[in-house]
Design a protein around this motif. Structure first.
Motif, PDB file in Angstrom:
ATOM      1  N   PHE A   1       0.893  -1.265  -0.094  1.00  0.00           N
ATOM      2  CA  PHE A   1       0.073   0.100   0.046  1.00  0.00           C
ATOM      3  C   PHE A   1       0.794   1.286  -0.033  1.00  0.00           C
ATOM      4  CE2 PHE A   1      -2.666   3.385   1.614  1.00  0.00           C
ATOM      5  CZ  PHE A   1      -4.009   3.082   1.329  1.00  0.00           C
ATOM      6  N   LEU A   2       1.818   1.271   0.840  1.00  0.00           N
ATOM      7  CA  LEU A   2       2.664   2.497   1.010  1.00  0.00           C
ATOM      8  C   LEU A   2       3.649   2.660  -0.110  1.00  0.00           C
ATOM      9  CD1 LEU A   2       3.649   2.333   4.875  1.00  0.00           C
ATOM     10  CD2 LEU A   2       2.257   4.028   3.662  1.00  0.00           C
ATOM     11  N   ALA A   3       4.221   1.483  -0.707  1.00  0.00           N
ATOM     12  CA  ALA A   3       4.998   1.746  -1.778  1.00  0.00           C
ATOM     13  C   ALA A   3       3.813   2.296  -3.116  1.00  0.00           C
ATOM     14  CB  ALA A   3       5.643   0.339  -2.324  1.00  0.00           C
ATOM     15  N   SER A   4       2.621   1.604  -3.237  1.00  0.00           N
ATOM     16  CA  SER A   4       1.825   2.057  -4.231  1.00  0.00           C
ATOM     17  C   SER A   4       1.364   3.679  -4.105  1.00  0.00           C
ATOM     18  CB  SER A   4       0.524   1.475  -4.120  1.00  0.00           C
ATOM     19  OG  SER A   4       0.782  -0.042  -4.496  1.00  0.00           O
ATOM     20  N   VAL A   5       1.464   4.134  -2.913  1.00  0.00           N
ATOM     21  CA  VAL A   5       1.413   5.431  -2.835  1.00  0.00           C
ATOM     22  C   VAL A   5       2.325   6.231  -3.335  1.00  0.00           C
ATOM     23  CG1 VAL A   5       0.896   7.399  -0.895  1.00  0.00           C
ATOM     24  CG2 VAL A   5      -0.181   5.207  -0.788  1.00  0.00           C
ATOM     25  N   LEU A   6       3.772   6.219  -3.019  1.00  0.00           N
ATOM     26  CA  LEU A   6       4.831   6.750  -3.466  1.00  0.00           C
ATOM     27  C   LEU A   6       5.084   6.497  -4.993  1.00  0.00           C
ATOM     28  CD1 LEU A   6       7.379   5.692  -0.590  1.00  0.00           C
ATOM     29  CD2 LEU A   6       6.186   7.799  -0.829  1.00  0.00           C
ATOM     30  N   LEU A   7       4.801   5.473  -5.491  1.00  0.00           N
ATOM     31  CA  LEU A   7       4.809   5.088  -7.096  1.00  0.00           C
ATOM     32  C   LEU A   7       3.943   5.962  -7.593  1.00  0.00           C
ATOM     33  CD1 LEU A   7       5.753   1.465  -7.084  1.00  0.00           C
ATOM     34  CD2 LEU A   7       7.320   3.302  -7.991  1.00  0.00           C
ATOM     35  N   ARG A   8       2.643   5.853  -7.043  1.00  0.00           N
ATOM     36  CA  ARG A   8       1.478   6.644  -7.743  1.00  0.00           C
ATOM     37  C   ARG A   8       1.845   8.513  -7.653  1.00  0.00           C
ATOM     38  NH1 ARG A   8      -2.776  10.812  -6.846  1.00  0.00           N
ATOM     39  NH2 ARG A   8      -4.193  10.582  -8.202  1.00  0.00           N
ATOM     40  N   GLU A   9       2.456   8.702  -6.725  1.00  0.00           N
ATOM     41  CA  GLU A   9       2.650  10.275  -6.651  1.00  0.00           C
ATOM     42  C   GLU A   9       3.711  10.441  -7.880  1.00  0.00           C
ATOM     43  OE1 GLU A   9       2.856  13.975  -4.940  1.00  0.00           O
ATOM     44  OE2 GLU A   9       1.460  12.393  -5.279  1.00  0.00           O
ATOM     45  N   ILE A  10       4.752   9.632  -8.086  1.00  0.00           N
ATOM     46  CA  ILE A  10       5.731   9.746  -9.076  1.00  0.00           C
ATOM     47  C   ILE A  10       5.033   9.900 -10.545  1.00  0.00           C
ATOM     48  CG2 ILE A  10       7.814   8.980 -10.240  1.00  0.00           C
ATOM     49  CD1 ILE A  10       8.618   7.869  -7.363  1.00  0.00           C
ATOM     50  N   LEU A  11       4.222   8.918 -10.763  1.00  0.00           N
ATOM     51  CA  LEU A  11       3.738   8.614 -12.300  1.00  0.00           C
ATOM     52  C   LEU A  11       2.713   9.603 -12.333  1.00  0.00           C
ATOM     53  CD1 LEU A  11       3.073   4.763 -11.828  1.00  0.00           C
ATOM     54  CD2 LEU A  11       4.823   6.084 -13.234  1.00  0.00           C
ATOM     55  N   PHE A  12       1.813   9.995 -11.190  1.00  0.00           N
ATOM     56  CA  PHE A  12       0.975  11.216 -11.580  1.00  0.00           C
ATOM     57  C   PHE A  12       1.665  12.501 -11.683  1.00  0.00           C
ATOM     58  CE2 PHE A  12      -1.944  14.220  -9.690  1.00  0.00           C
ATOM     59  CZ  PHE A  12      -2.963  14.273 -10.562  1.00  0.00           C
ATOM     60  N   TYR A  13       2.375  12.719 -10.621  1.00  0.00           N
ATOM     61  CA  TYR A  13       3.221  13.981 -10.902  1.00  0.00           C
ATOM     62  C   TYR A  13       3.752  14.303 -12.230  1.00  0.00           C
ATOM     63  CZ  TYR A  13       6.061  18.260  -9.891  1.00  0.00           C
ATOM     64  OH  TYR A  13       6.756  19.498  -9.968  1.00  0.00           O
ATOM     65  N   ALA A  14       4.448  12.934 -12.911  1.00  0.00           N
ATOM     66  CA  ALA A  14       5.063  13.247 -14.165  1.00  0.00           C
ATOM     67  C   ALA A  14       4.273  13.378 -15.323  1.00  0.00           C
ATOM     68  CB  ALA A  14       6.087  11.930 -14.375  1.00  0.00           C
ATOM     69  N   SER A  15       3.142  12.598 -15.195  1.00  0.00           N
ATOM     70  CA  SER A  15       2.316  12.634 -16.373  1.00  0.00           C
ATOM     71  C   SER A  15       1.169  13.954 -16.334  1.00  0.00           C
ATOM     72  CB  SER A  15       1.075  11.397 -16.071  1.00  0.00           C
ATOM     73  OG  SER A  15       0.664  11.409 -15.278  1.00  0.00           O
ATOM     74  N   HIS A  16       1.101  14.470 -14.965  1.00  0.00           N
ATOM     75  CA  HIS A  16       0.274  15.538 -15.094  1.00  0.00           C
ATOM     76  C   HIS A  16       1.014  16.825 -15.276  1.00  0.00           C
ATOM     77  CE1 HIS A  16      -2.469  18.443 -12.303  1.00  0.00           C
ATOM     78  NE2 HIS A  16      -2.677  18.655 -13.239  1.00  0.00           N
ATOM     79  N   ARG A  17       2.289  16.888 -15.129  1.00  0.00           N
ATOM     80  CA  ARG A  17       3.021  18.033 -15.482  1.00  0.00           C
ATOM     81  C   ARG A  17       3.265  17.894 -16.853  1.00  0.00           C
ATOM     82  NH1 ARG A  17       8.179  20.670 -11.929  1.00  0.00           N
ATOM     83  NH2 ARG A  17       8.421  22.618 -13.273  1.00  0.00           N
TER      84      ARG A  17
END
Length: 258
Positions: free
Chosen positions: A123-139
């Motif tokens: 769960f915690l790893a998914s939170v961190l990985l999602r943050e990276i993927l979402f930030y990169a794609s959103h930006r």
């Protein structure tokens, strides 16, 4: 079976008596219903049910609020996007099921519950990985070339409402909304219950930050500012915005504030 049956026994019985594809699809739809459609409906109903409370906590003034027609249009686009994801999800499940030996499913539907240690780690790893993927794609979607073609659709709502959280061009919805949530548990080989818990939290988070209300410790305020300024708060939990300087420590021209 009695009311005292343990959760693990209930889960084991469910897995042993139902097709994994059915469990995956219906479980995911139920999570979407409980943790996105229901919160979005509640947020939308506050104007009618609790008008004084709603007016006191709204971030944007009435002239900026979307019209009823805007909201109904948003709901239709959200339904289209969810139908697209459902078709892709079912296709992927059928493909991996028919090619199980060559392409084993990455999300596990085991008859046993995940251990607390596994659940917490994934769960915690998914939170961190999602943050990276979402930030990169959103930006990336704010690059002028991609913004004009895809992300401008989402920014139609300068005063966001909960139902605008999945209002997006279908390409953006897949790349920036779905994949950053789905890929981390898949890469980790997580249990489907971990995936559902992670999905539930992310759906509740996105409906809340788009709600236009400030009563969850200001959770919506930062994303509301993103819809106003476009150049701040690209992430979900704010970690990369802080690390990379895209929070409001800088002004709209990128200069450090005093």
């Amino acid at each position: 079976m009695t009311l005292l049956t343990s959760p693990e026994t209930l889960w084991t019985t469910l897995v042993s008596t139902h097709n994994p594809i059915t469990i995956d699809l219906l479980g995911t739809l139920l999570i979407q219903l409980l943790f996105w459609w229901l919160p979005c409906t509640i947020f939308l109903s506050l104007d009618t049910l609790l008008p004084s409370f709603s007016a006191r906590h709204k971030l944007q003034p009435p002239p900026k609020q979307p019209t009823t027609a805007d909201i109904l249009h948003s709901i239709r686009i959200c339904l289209r996007n969810q139908l697209l994801v459902l078709v892709l999800h079912a296709t992927l499940l059928l493909y991996t099921s028919s090619h199980h030996h060559h392409h084993p499913p990455r999300i596990r539907i085991d008859p046993r519950l995940p251990s607390l240690a596994e659940f917490s780690t994934h769960f915690l790893a998914s939170v961190l990985l999602r943050e990276i993927l979402f930030y990169a794609s959103h930006r990336a979607l704010h690059h002028p070339f991609l913004y004009r073609r895809f992300h401008k659709t989402h920014h139609r709502f300068t005063a966001p409402v909960a139902f605008a959280s999945q209002y997006a061009h279908p390409v953006e919805h897949i790349v920036a909304n779905v994949l950053p949530i789905l890929l981390p548990p898949m890469l980790l080989g997580a249990h489907v219950l971990t995936l559902w818990a992670f999905l539930a939290v992310q759906l509740l988070e996105t409906s809340t930050v788009h709600s236009g209300y400030d009563f969850f410790a200001g959770a919506a305020r930062k994303h509301d500012r993103h819809h106003e300024r476009f150049d701040v708060y690209f992430g979900g939990i704010g970690l990369l915005d802080w690390a990379l300087g895209t929070d409001e420590r800088t002004d709209s021209e990128g200069r450090k504030k005093e």
